[in-house]
Each structure stands twice: as C-alpha cells, then as structure tokens.
Design a protein around this motif. Sequence first.
Motif, mmCIF file in Angstrom:
data_model
loop_
_atom_site.group_PDB
_atom_site.id
_atom_site.type_symbol
_atom_site.label_atom_id
_atom_site.label_comp_id
_atom_site.label_asym_id
_atom_site.label_seq_id
_atom_site.Cartn_x
_atom_site.Cartn_y
_atom_site.Cartn_z
ATOM 1 N N LEU A 124 25.957 26.560 19.639
ATOM 2 C CA LEU A 124 26.498 25.560 18.708
ATOM 3 C C LEU A 124 26.753 24.239 19.443
ATOM 4 O O LEU A 124 26.418 23.165 18.928
ATOM 5 C CB LEU A 124 27.799 26.076 18.087
ATOM 6 C CG LEU A 124 28.387 25.221 16.971
ATOM 7 C CD1 LEU A 124 27.494 25.217 15.742
ATOM 8 C CD2 LEU A 124 29.771 25.720 16.581
ATOM 9 N N ASN A 125 27.305 24.353 20.650
ATOM 10 C CA ASN A 125 27.537 23.139 21.447
ATOM 11 C C ASN A 125 26.216 22.449 21.776
ATOM 12 O O ASN A 125 26.124 21.229 21.760
ATOM 13 C CB ASN A 125 28.262 23.477 22.761
ATOM 14 C CG ASN A 125 29.650 24.017 22.502
ATOM 15 O OD1 ASN A 125 30.216 23.788 21.436
ATOM 16 N ND2 ASN A 125 30.205 24.742 23.461
ATOM 17 N N TYR A 151 22.262 30.201 14.822
ATOM 18 C CA TYR A 151 23.714 30.347 15.027
ATOM 19 C C TYR A 151 24.362 31.117 13.872
ATOM 20 O O TYR A 151 25.189 32.001 14.087
ATOM 21 C CB TYR A 151 24.364 28.963 15.175
ATOM 22 C CG TYR A 151 25.872 29.011 15.262
ATOM 23 C CD1 TYR A 151 26.501 29.381 16.440
ATOM 24 C CD2 TYR A 151 26.661 28.712 14.155
ATOM 25 C CE1 TYR A 151 27.884 29.449 16.525
ATOM 26 C CE2 TYR A 151 28.049 28.776 14.220
ATOM 27 C CZ TYR A 151 28.647 29.143 15.410
ATOM 28 O OH TYR A 151 30.014 29.223 15.485
ATOM 29 N N GLU A 196 42.786 34.491 11.423
ATOM 30 C CA GLU A 196 41.616 34.735 12.277
ATOM 31 C C GLU A 196 41.231 36.208 12.247
ATOM 32 O O GLU A 196 40.059 36.564 12.159
ATOM 33 C CB GLU A 196 41.935 34.342 13.726
ATOM 34 C CG GLU A 196 41.759 32.883 14.038
ATOM 35 C CD GLU A 196 42.171 32.601 15.478
ATOM 36 O OE1 GLU A 196 41.296 32.478 16.330
ATOM 37 O OE2 GLU A 196 43.395 32.536 15.735
ATOM 38 N N THR A 221 28.491 30.401 20.724
ATOM 39 C CA THR A 221 29.294 29.176 20.788
ATOM 40 C C THR A 221 28.582 28.137 21.656
ATOM 41 O O THR A 221 28.584 26.946 21.335
ATOM 42 C CB THR A 221 30.690 29.487 21.377
ATOM 43 O OG1 THR A 221 31.136 30.693 20.772
ATOM 44 C CG2 THR A 221 31.677 28.392 21.086
ATOM 45 N N HIS A 242 27.293 36.930 21.942
ATOM 46 C CA HIS A 242 28.444 36.446 22.718
ATOM 47 C C HIS A 242 28.217 35.030 23.246
ATOM 48 O O HIS A 242 29.108 34.462 23.856
ATOM 49 C CB HIS A 242 28.734 37.403 23.876
ATOM 50 C CG HIS A 242 29.482 38.619 23.419
ATOM 51 N ND1 HIS A 242 30.818 38.604 23.131
ATOM 52 C CD2 HIS A 242 29.061 39.880 23.154
ATOM 53 C CE1 HIS A 242 31.203 39.802 22.738
ATOM 54 N NE2 HIS A 242 30.153 40.597 22.744
ATOM 55 N N GLU A 273 31.628 36.923 19.416
ATOM 56 C CA GLU A 273 32.716 36.394 20.268
ATOM 57 C C GLU A 273 34.041 36.346 19.495
ATOM 58 O O GLU A 273 35.112 36.338 20.099
ATOM 59 C CB GLU A 273 32.315 35.019 20.789
ATOM 60 C CG GLU A 273 33.010 34.536 22.036
ATOM 61 C CD GLU A 273 33.127 35.519 23.195
ATOM 62 O OE1 GLU A 273 34.133 35.432 23.899
ATOM 63 O OE2 GLU A 273 32.245 36.377 23.397
ATOM 64 N N LYS A 274 33.962 36.325 18.167
ATOM 65 C CA LYS A 274 35.212 36.286 17.394
ATOM 66 C C LYS A 274 35.987 37.607 17.490
ATOM 67 O O LYS A 274 37.156 37.662 17.152
ATOM 68 C CB LYS A 274 34.951 35.908 15.928
ATOM 69 C CG LYS A 274 34.074 36.888 15.162
ATOM 70 C CD LYS A 274 34.094 36.599 13.682
ATOM 71 C CE LYS A 274 33.421 35.301 13.293
ATOM 72 N NZ LYS A 274 31.993 35.231 13.637
ATOM 73 N N ASN A 291 27.836 36.744 15.216
ATOM 74 C CA ASN A 291 28.708 36.041 16.172
ATOM 75 C C ASN A 291 29.786 37.013 16.646
ATOM 76 O O ASN A 291 30.801 37.228 15.976
ATOM 77 C CB ASN A 291 29.323 34.819 15.512
ATOM 78 C CG ASN A 291 30.006 33.918 16.508
ATOM 79 O OD1 ASN A 291 30.541 34.394 17.514
ATOM 80 N ND2 ASN A 291 29.973 32.634 16.263
#
Lengths: 253, 263
Positions: free
Chosen positions: A182-183, A200, A225, A179, A176, A207-208, A205
């Motif tokens: 990634l930032n 990553y 999506e 992201t 979760h 959160e999607k 992942n």
Amino acid sequence: MRRIIVIAKNTFKETIRDRIMYGILIFSLLFLFSVTVIGSLSLGEDLFIIRSFGLAGIYLFGLIITLFLGASLIYKEVEFKTIYIILSKPIKDSEVILGKFFGLLTSIASTVGLMGLIYLSVVWFNGGGVDYGSILAMILQLFEFSIIISILILLSTFSSPIASTIYTIVIVYSGHLLTLMLNYSANLGGFQKYIVLGAYYLFPNLEKFNIRNLVVHNLNITQTEFILAMGYAIIYTSLALCLAHFVFQKKEF
Amino acid sequence: MRKFIIFSTLILGVTVSQYFFDFTRPKYSEVPPMLLPTQTIKLADLGLHSAASGLMWIQTIQNIFAPGTKYYLMLSEYLKMVNDLDSRFSYPYAFGVLVLPDLKFIDEAIEIGERGLREADSDWRIPYYLATTYHIYKHDRTNAIKYFDIAIRTANVPDSVKRIALNYGAVSDIRQQTKQIWISIYETSGDEIVRERARLYILHYEYIELLERASNIYKQKTGDYPDSLDKLVSGRILKEIPKDPFGFEYMIDSRGRVSIKIN
C-alpha cells in the motif's frame, strides 16, 4: 447441519490422529518450555523474550500444522477415491467443504489451545501473571488460520498438496507484507497504481490479526479493530469456501 | 540386553566423536554477530518483529564482547538494528546509554537514550543512565538534573533510585547552582506542570538549607552536630522538621550534612 457436523467430526478425528501433527506438536511444546532458557540469555529481559518467542512459536508451529494438514485435505479424498463413498450418500458438495473446514479448524484450535496453555503457564511461572493480551492474540491467530484453511481447501480442490502448500506460503507471506504494498502504491501513478491497489484489496490482509508485537508491550487494540478483524476473517473465509465449492462442483467424479 | 548394549555403545560413540571433533578443531576467528538491514528482516519475519528483535538482541549481547575481537566498536549499530525492529523494546536503549560511553561513544549513547525516551515503553533506566552519562562524561549538571527528574517521574522507578536522584546536586558546595537551575526553569517555563515540578525542587533545596542552618546553630549551642534531626525540635531550634515535598525523610550525617534518607 447434522451432516456437516458428522463430516467435521470425522475430519477432526482424522487430523488429530495424524502422526506428523504429533511430531510438530511435541516439538512446539519443547520449544515453549525452552523459551525460559532463551529468556535467561537476555540480560534480565526474560519476560519480553519469553512472550515474544512464545507467541512467535505458537504462530509458526500452528502455521506449519495447518499447512501440513490442510494441503492434502480434499486432494487425499480424491486421490484415494474415498470421495466417491462420501458423495454416493445423500450429502451435498457444500456440506463436504464446510465439514472439512470446521473439522480442520477445530483440530487446529485444539493444538493452538494446548500450546497456549503451556505458554500461559510458562509466562505465569516466570512472574508475568495471567497474560490476557496473549489470549486475545491467539484468538485473532485462529481467525487468521481460518482464512488460511479456507484458502488451502480451495487450492487442494484443484492442485497437489505440495503445490497447495507452496501457493499458500506465498499468500501468507504476501498477506503480511500488504501494508508495504500500500505504501508502495502511493508512489505509483495511473494503471500500475490500480493493479497494486487491486492486489492489496484482493489478497488476504493477515497483518490485522497480528497483535503479538503489541501485546508483548502490554498494549491492546481497540474493540472496533478486533470486531473488524473478525468480520474480515469471516467474509474472506466465506469467499474462499464459496470458490472451493464452485471448483468442487465443476469437478467430475 | 543386546539392544541396550548397542544403543549405549552408539550414544557413547556419538559423544566421544563430538568431543574429539571439538578438541582437534582448529581455532577459527569468531564470526561477528549478524548485522542485517532491518527492512530485510521485516520482509522475512512474517510480522513477528518483536521476536526478531529479541533474537537479534540475544545474539548481539552474546557475541559482541567476544574475547579477542573488536565487535563492540559496532555496538551502537547492532542496538539500532534491534530497536528498528521493535522500537518499544526499552532495555537495548538503556544498555546502550550505560555501556557506550565507556567505549568512548558518548554522543551515540546520548542519541540512543533520547530516541528511547521518545519511542520505547516507559523505563526509568533510560533517563537515569542518561543523567549519569551527562554527569560523568559531559560534566553537564543541567541535563543531568533534567534526566534525573524524568527518571523520578517514570512509572515503577525503585524508591532507592528516587532517593539517589533527589540527592543529586544537593551537597552544599553545588546546591546553590542546582537550585539556580530550577529557579531559572520555574521563571522561564510556560508549562504549569514543569513550573510546579521546579517549585517542589526549589522547596526541597530550601528545606535542606534550613535544616543545615539549624544543625549549625545546634552545634554552636552543644558543640556537636545532632545525631538525628529530631534533636533540632527537642533543642527548640525548629518547631518541626519540614516534610520533603517528594514524600521522603531527611537524614543528617556526622558532619551536619542533610540529605534524603537512602534506605
């Protein structure tokens, strides 16, 4: 296929009879009923609180049930030596893995479905109508759980239930927060960046699958999506189950 | 029967001991509501940001005005935390705009309201309360008109609110000034939608002026103001009562003042 269904049925019956699951399930249903009271403390924002707390409750209780049931799924069979009885029959290792996976997924889907029904009734009674967005959120939640179950099965082929649970909780948390990772990688350079990027893409992942923050504001994700998230879940689950099969095969019974 | 007595006694024991515990407990000062860094909450909430925001909202409003404390002086920071977790959650913005000016945090209230307009779900309360803040605390009619107009155009705004907002600035002593504000917007804006909106307001104030002039003529003729606008037509002063450009009905009071009917 028939053998997978038989194992899945047995796993479903075995998990659905688990007393721990009933305890958690009853607690979750009480929570879902009590969100109306929590909502009434919010200065008129009842529906927002009911929906956000309700969906959060379904997710967290579903996750706890998944962890409790999934962590010992294969380990218990090996520990109690019941795996010998299963493998002495004309059943392939892969069929055991798949049967366990589908059995557990079905029982988790049933509990999420039950919690979902209660949640939808609570929202409806509080004037929120039929909450279609939340149904979509719960469907995506099940895809997330399919990844978690496959990881639990993979981990339970070689580690104890407590260790599997801890590893999975770490993976779920990381899943979760990817992201953020990634930032973070954007500020890195050279080799470090590739390590972070590797993590990553390698970690699930999750959160999607989280559209709860959107549906409480009556926003929805696009069809693309949704399809991509489903595809990702199917591929990731297949990968974890293939690895579980590989480890299971290497084990000497 | 024996089991029943044992259980009943034990439950009674639990209740009584809790009662005496509460009774004898020394009064500690209230613990302030949690004010955690948003990033920390986001790291720990498994992506359940809306639920975390809801939880922080409830704990804020339940504790911030605890008697004998001054936690309310930090209200804007608590509201910021709630909306940093879920920037679409509209009511904390509206609440901030409504409550903070009373606590002498007028600029903070305006800042919160303007952020709410940019980021929150569409909610008429945010611009409506902003307009009242500008009117009451800043005495700034231009911004009050601007935000009343935004409130009127927001989805699901109640009719009663629309009527009150449309009557804002329509009383005769300030009507010319209000009309001038809209005329300046009409003349300076390059946006066709804004110009059309300004045109409707100018028309709205002109109709009110026309009806008040007509009711003055009626008074000169009969000695009294008309008790309903229809009398202006039956008295042959006007051919018809103009329709309000926003779709509401006009009314006249005993002193000949025309406004939008509130109910």
